[in-house]
Enzyme design. Structure first.
Site, PDB file in Angstrom:
ATOM      1  N   LEU A  34     -30.440  40.881 -73.532  1.00 12.38           N
ATOM      2  CA  LEU A  34     -29.768  40.814 -74.839  1.00 12.38           C
ATOM      3  C   LEU A  34     -30.107  42.008 -75.732  1.00 12.38           C
ATOM      4  CD1 LEU A  34     -29.934  36.965 -75.578  1.00 12.38           C
ATOM      5  CD2 LEU A  34     -28.159  38.264 -74.398  1.00 12.38           C
ATOM      6  N   ASP A  59     -35.609  40.950 -68.502  1.00 12.63           N
ATOM      7  CA  ASP A  59     -35.424  42.391 -68.404  1.00 12.63           C
ATOM      8  C   ASP A  59     -35.485  42.806 -66.936  1.00 12.63           C
ATOM      9  OD1 ASP A  59     -35.751  45.242 -68.609  1.00 12.63           O
ATOM     10  OD2 ASP A  59     -36.294  44.890 -70.703  1.00 12.63           O
ATOM     11  N   SER A 125     -18.417  55.353 -63.824  1.00 15.36           N
ATOM     12  CA  SER A 125     -17.600  55.802 -64.945  1.00 15.36           C
ATOM     13  C   SER A 125     -16.818  57.056 -64.574  1.00 15.36           C
ATOM     14  CB  SER A 125     -18.540  56.130 -66.111  1.00 15.36           C
ATOM     15  OG  SER A 125     -17.880  56.894 -67.088  1.00 15.36           O
ATOM     16  N   TYR A 150     -26.668  60.100 -69.968  1.00 15.33           N
ATOM     17  CA  TYR A 150     -25.977  58.853 -69.590  1.00 15.33           C
ATOM     18  C   TYR A 150     -25.120  59.081 -68.342  1.00 15.33           C
ATOM     19  CZ  TYR A 150     -22.173  55.501 -69.402  1.00 15.33           C
ATOM     20  OH  TYR A 150     -21.246  54.593 -68.947  1.00 15.33           O
ATOM     21  N   LYS A 154     -25.204  57.700 -64.145  1.00 15.60           N
ATOM     22  CA  LYS A 154     -24.111  57.125 -63.338  1.00 15.60           C
ATOM     23  C   LYS A 154     -24.009  57.867 -62.013  1.00 15.60           C
ATOM     24  CE  LYS A 154     -22.910  53.982 -66.129  1.00 15.60           C
ATOM     25  NZ  LYS A 154     -23.370  52.637 -65.808  1.00 15.60           N
ATOM     26  N   LEU A 201     -13.355  55.048 -79.583  1.00 18.62           N
ATOM     27  CA  LEU A 201     -12.165  55.087 -80.431  1.00 18.62           C
ATOM     28  C   LEU A 201     -11.681  53.710 -80.883  1.00 18.62           C
ATOM     29  CD1 LEU A 201      -9.836  56.729 -81.681  1.00 18.62           C
ATOM     30  CD2 LEU A 201      -8.607  56.440 -79.519  1.00 18.62           C
TER      31      LEU A 201
HETATM   32  P1  NAD Z   1     -22.832  46.580 -72.818  1.00 18.40           P
HETATM   33  O1  NAD Z   1     -23.918  47.338 -73.472  1.00 18.40           O
HETATM   34  O2  NAD Z   1     -21.955  45.710 -73.652  1.00 18.40           O
HETATM   35  O3  NAD Z   1     -23.431  45.670 -71.631  1.00 18.40           O
HETATM   36  C1  NAD Z   1     -24.581  46.056 -70.911  1.00 18.40           C
HETATM   37  C2  NAD Z   1     -25.528  44.861 -70.930  1.00 18.40           C
HETATM   38  O4  NAD Z   1     -26.713  45.200 -70.200  1.00 18.40           O
HETATM   39  C3  NAD Z   1     -25.971  44.458 -72.335  1.00 18.40           C
HETATM   40  O5  NAD Z   1     -25.703  43.078 -72.516  1.00 18.40           O
HETATM   41  C4  NAD Z   1     -27.469  44.758 -72.368  1.00 18.40           C
HETATM   42  O6  NAD Z   1     -28.178  43.860 -73.182  1.00 18.40           O
HETATM   43  C5  NAD Z   1     -27.833  44.638 -70.893  1.00 18.40           C
HETATM   44  N1  NAD Z   1     -29.025  45.407 -70.483  1.00 18.40           N
HETATM   45  C6  NAD Z   1     -29.278  46.730 -70.677  1.00 18.40           C
HETATM   46  N2  NAD Z   1     -30.474  47.054 -70.133  1.00 18.40           N
HETATM   47  C7  NAD Z   1     -30.988  45.917 -69.581  1.00 18.40           C
HETATM   48  C8  NAD Z   1     -32.186  45.604 -68.872  1.00 18.40           C
HETATM   49  N3  NAD Z   1     -33.122  46.520 -68.646  1.00 18.40           N
HETATM   50  N4  NAD Z   1     -32.364  44.331 -68.460  1.00 18.40           N
HETATM   51  C9  NAD Z   1     -31.435  43.377 -68.681  1.00 18.40           C
HETATM   52  N5  NAD Z   1     -30.285  43.604 -69.348  1.00 18.40           N
HETATM   53  C10 NAD Z   1     -30.064  44.861 -69.788  1.00 18.40           C
HETATM   54  O7  NAD Z   1     -21.931  47.618 -71.993  1.00 18.40           O
HETATM   55  P2  NAD Z   1     -20.476  47.445 -71.362  1.00 18.40           P
HETATM   56  O8  NAD Z   1     -19.521  48.206 -72.188  1.00 18.40           O
HETATM   57  O9  NAD Z   1     -20.229  46.029 -71.046  1.00 18.40           O
HETATM   58  O10 NAD Z   1     -20.668  48.283 -70.031  1.00 18.40           O
HETATM   59  C11 NAD Z   1     -21.134  47.676 -68.841  1.00 18.40           C
HETATM   60  C12 NAD Z   1     -21.418  48.762 -67.824  1.00 18.40           C
HETATM   61  O11 NAD Z   1     -20.233  49.528 -67.607  1.00 18.40           O
HETATM   62  C13 NAD Z   1     -22.485  49.758 -68.261  1.00 18.40           C
HETATM   63  O12 NAD Z   1     -23.274  50.106 -67.137  1.00 18.40           O
HETATM   64  C14 NAD Z   1     -21.686  50.951 -68.731  1.00 18.40           C
HETATM   65  O13 NAD Z   1     -22.399  52.149 -68.591  1.00 18.40           O
HETATM   66  C15 NAD Z   1     -20.495  50.911 -67.782  1.00 18.40           C
HETATM   67  N6  NAD Z   1     -19.308  51.579 -68.329  1.00 18.40           N
HETATM   68  C16 NAD Z   1     -18.833  51.199 -69.552  1.00 18.40           C
HETATM   69  C17 NAD Z   1     -17.744  51.862 -70.106  1.00 18.40           C
HETATM   70  C18 NAD Z   1     -17.225  51.473 -71.470  1.00 18.40           C
HETATM   71  O14 NAD Z   1     -16.451  52.221 -72.028  1.00 18.40           O
HETATM   72  N7  NAD Z   1     -17.612  50.324 -72.035  1.00 18.40           N
HETATM   73  C19 NAD Z   1     -17.121  52.897 -69.395  1.00 18.40           C
HETATM   74  C20 NAD Z   1     -17.606  53.240 -68.140  1.00 18.40           C
HETATM   75  C21 NAD Z   1     -18.709  52.567 -67.616  1.00 18.40           C
HETATM   76  N1  UFG Z   2     -12.275  59.678 -80.660  1.00 21.83           N
HETATM   77  C1  UFG Z   2     -11.933  59.966 -81.958  1.00 21.83           C
HETATM   78  N2  UFG Z   2     -12.601  59.317 -82.955  1.00 21.83           N
HETATM   79  C2  UFG Z   2     -13.576  58.395 -82.712  1.00 21.83           C
HETATM   80  C3  UFG Z   2     -13.915  58.121 -81.367  1.00 21.83           C
HETATM   81  C4  UFG Z   2     -13.249  58.787 -80.369  1.00 21.83           C
HETATM   82  O1  UFG Z   2     -11.052  60.785 -82.217  1.00 21.83           O
HETATM   83  O2  UFG Z   2     -14.158  57.851 -83.664  1.00 21.83           O
HETATM   84  C5  UFG Z   2     -11.511  60.341 -79.573  1.00 21.83           C
HETATM   85  C6  UFG Z   2     -12.368  61.167 -78.625  1.00 21.83           C
HETATM   86  O3  UFG Z   2     -12.498  62.476 -79.096  1.00 21.83           O
HETATM   87  C7  UFG Z   2     -11.568  61.063 -77.315  1.00 21.83           C
HETATM   88  C8  UFG Z   2     -10.916  59.675 -77.394  1.00 21.83           C
HETATM   89  O4  UFG Z   2     -10.945  59.311 -78.769  1.00 21.83           O
HETATM   90  O5  UFG Z   2     -10.534  62.021 -77.306  1.00 21.83           O
HETATM   91  C9  UFG Z   2     -11.672  58.614 -76.605  1.00 21.83           C
HETATM   92  O6  UFG Z   2     -13.047  58.614 -77.000  1.00 21.83           O
HETATM   93  P1  UFG Z   2     -14.031  57.418 -76.598  1.00 21.83           P
HETATM   94  O7  UFG Z   2     -15.362  57.721 -77.193  1.00 21.83           O
HETATM   95  O8  UFG Z   2     -13.404  56.108 -76.905  1.00 21.83           O
HETATM   96  O9  UFG Z   2     -14.072  57.521 -75.008  1.00 21.83           O
HETATM   97  P2  UFG Z   2     -14.594  58.724 -74.094  1.00 21.83           P
HETATM   98  O10 UFG Z   2     -13.484  59.002 -73.137  1.00 21.83           O
HETATM   99  O11 UFG Z   2     -15.129  59.838 -74.847  1.00 21.83           O
HETATM  100  O12 UFG Z   2     -15.847  58.018 -73.428  1.00 21.83           O
HETATM  101  C10 UFG Z   2     -15.686  57.025 -72.457  1.00 21.83           C
HETATM  102  C11 UFG Z   2     -16.902  56.087 -72.372  1.00 21.83           C
HETATM  103  C12 UFG Z   2     -18.124  56.848 -71.942  1.00 21.83           C
HETATM  104  C13 UFG Z   2     -17.845  57.630 -70.701  1.00 21.83           C
HETATM  105  C14 UFG Z   2     -16.638  58.499 -70.916  1.00 21.83           C
HETATM  106  C15 UFG Z   2     -16.230  59.267 -69.698  1.00 21.83           C
HETATM  107  O13 UFG Z   2     -17.151  55.499 -73.623  1.00 21.83           O
HETATM  108  O14 UFG Z   2     -19.126  55.897 -71.646  1.00 21.83           O
HETATM  109  O15 UFG Z   2     -15.523  57.684 -71.262  1.00 21.83           O
HETATM  110  O16 UFG Z   2     -15.911  58.394 -68.701  1.00 21.83           O
HETATM  111  F1  UFG Z   2     -18.906  58.420 -70.383  1.00 21.83           F
END
Ligand code: NAD
Ligand code: UFG
Length: 349
Positions: A34, A59, A125, A150, A154, A201
């Site tokens: 959490l 954890d 990702s 980050y 990945k 965004l």
């Molecule tokens: P999130 O932060 O909402 O969920 C991750 C969860 O992992 C959280 O609930 C956090 O409490 C838990 N966590 C982190 N470290 C922990 C640990 N050591 N032990 C136990 N629990 C732990 O993130 P999300 O947006 O749901 O993303 C999930 C996965 O997908 C992540 O690995 C993220 O990098 C990947 N991902 C997300 C996006 C995105 O845009 N949301 C894009 C590409 C990849």
């Molecule tokens: N953007 C804005 N204003 C904001 C936030 C974002 O203009 O406040 C723009 C960014 O410049 C980009 C687009 O919106 O052009 C999308 O941005 P996001 O931050 O929503 O998404 P990203 O593509 O930058 O990032 C996402 C995930 C990352 C991952 C990355 C590449 O959030 O975890 O894709 O896969 F690393």
């Protein structure tokens, strides 16, 4: 496979995936510390599905705790969502990111093999492609230069899992490369609840739409795109969640290592998303144009055909659905999950 351990299941993508898994008849065990989520999300998944989740507030860095959970629950597969995910924060705190993301994953893999669990799906990702030379990117596209810790985690975890799958022929691995997940469950009960100022965004737009923030900052309008703003492949989080169910089914039929892009295959610019959101919420979203954000690329979208051809999965929902569902969640829960009580601890260490 019947029982799935969802690591990081209380988070944004995890909670939506648990919902799909339970709806498809799987049993779900969730392990989450959490750190970036709320127990309320788990309770709401149970409410939506009318099913129970075995929840452990633990954890993954603690291998003994994890081992005890495996001994008690005997899951057949792990979906590994847990990790830190904020790109900017990872630049400031690289050690924390490498430690949490890599050690958690390695603990999970080590405990899996000791408990006869041979299936893992990992949340990768689009960031592993860096700034792609050619779009749409396919799974064959080369990995690119990654500019933040980050993204490195990945890429490194992908490598660890590929090496381990190569060494252990009983291990099945699916690496899912997510593009830009947005939106929320159509019930409006679960959604994305970022702490502090949203980095992404759509959560930012959503908070402007409900009056929590004044104005959207558009990061650059001088990219080489139709309207000058960045273009991404936004995918509805429920479609993404369903991709995990497809991956579980696929790994039973086709063991080994698989890599899939999960996106729609269509790119939308920042301003296109903004306008779609305005339509969904029926309000004007004020914005200002700021300089480009460091590390951002102009365009990224995928070719999602491999996931369709091999797993039969494709994204169904439109950008209108994504914005409407995001707004329903945000307007019904303007402060996200709010202050919630601590989760019960299932297992004492
Ligand atoms: P999130 O932060 O909402 O969920 C991750 C969860 O992992 C959280 O609930 C956090 O409490 C838990 N966590 C982190 N470290 C922990 C640990 N050591 N032990 C136990 N629990 C732990 O993130 P999300 O947006 O749901 O993303 C999930 C996965 O997908 C992540 O690995 C993220 O990098 C990947 N991902 C997300 C996006 C995105 O845009 N949301 C894009 C590409 C990849
Ligand atoms: N953007 C804005 N204003 C904001 C936030 C974002 O203009 O406040 C723009 C960014 O410049 C980009 C687009 O919106 O052009 C999308 O941005 P996001 O931050 O929503 O998404 P990203 O593509 O930058 O990032 C996402 C995930 C990352 C991952 C990355 C590449 O959030 O975890 O894709 O896969 F690393």
């Amino acid at each position: 496979m019947k029982k799935i351990l969802v690591a990081g299941g209380a988070g944004y993508i995890g909670s939506h995936t648990m919902t799909e898994l339970l709806s498809e008849g799987y049993e779900v065990v969730c392990v989450d510390n959490l750190y970036n989520s709320s127990y309320e999300a788990v309770k709401r998944v149970e409410e939506i599905t009318a099913k129970k989740i075995g929840f452990y507030q633990k954890d993954l860095l603690n291998k003994e705790d994890l081992s005890a959970i495996f001994a008690a629950e005997r899951p057949e597969a792990v979906i590994m969502f847990a990790g830190y995910k904020a790109v900017g924060e990872s630049v400031a705190k690289p050690l924390e990111y490498y430690y949490n993301n890599l050690v958690s994953l390695m603990n999970v893999c080590d405990v899996m093999r000791k408990h006869d669990c041979h299936n893992i799906i990992f949340s990768s990702s689009a960031t592993v492609y860096g700034d792609p030379e050619k779009v749409p990117v396919t799974e064959e596209s080369p990995k690119g230069e990654i500019t933040n810790p980050y993204g490195q985690t990945k890429s490194m975890i992908e490598q660890i899992l590929m090496d381990q799958a190569n060494a252990d022929k009983d291990l099945n691995v699916v690496l899912l490369r997510y593009f830009n997940p947005i939106g929320a469950h159509e019930s409006g009960r679960i959604g994305e609840d970022p702490q502090g100022i949203p980095n992404n965004l759509v959560p930012y737009i959503a908070q402007v739409a409900v009056g929590r923030r004044e104005v959207l900052h558009v990061f650059g309008n001088d990219y080489d795109t139709a309207d000058g703003t960045g273009v991404r492949d936004y995918i509805h989080v429920v479609d993404l969640a369903k991709g995990h169910v497809s991956a579980l089914r696929h790994m039973e039929k086709a063991p080994g290592l698989h890599i899939y892009n999960l996106g729609t295959g269509t790119g939308y610019s920042v301003l296109e998303v903004l306008h779609a959101y305005e339509k969904a919420c029926g309000k004007k979203i004020p914005y200002v144009v700021d300089p480009r954000r460091a590390g951002d690329i102009a365009v990224n979208y995928c070719d999602p055909r491999k996931a369709f051809e091999e797993m039969g999965w494709k994204a169904e929902k439109t950008i209108e659905d994504m914005c409407a569902d995001s707004y329903r969640w945000q307007s019904r829960n303007p402060k996200g999950y709010g202050e919630t009580e601590h989760a019960p601890i299932c297992l004492q260490s």
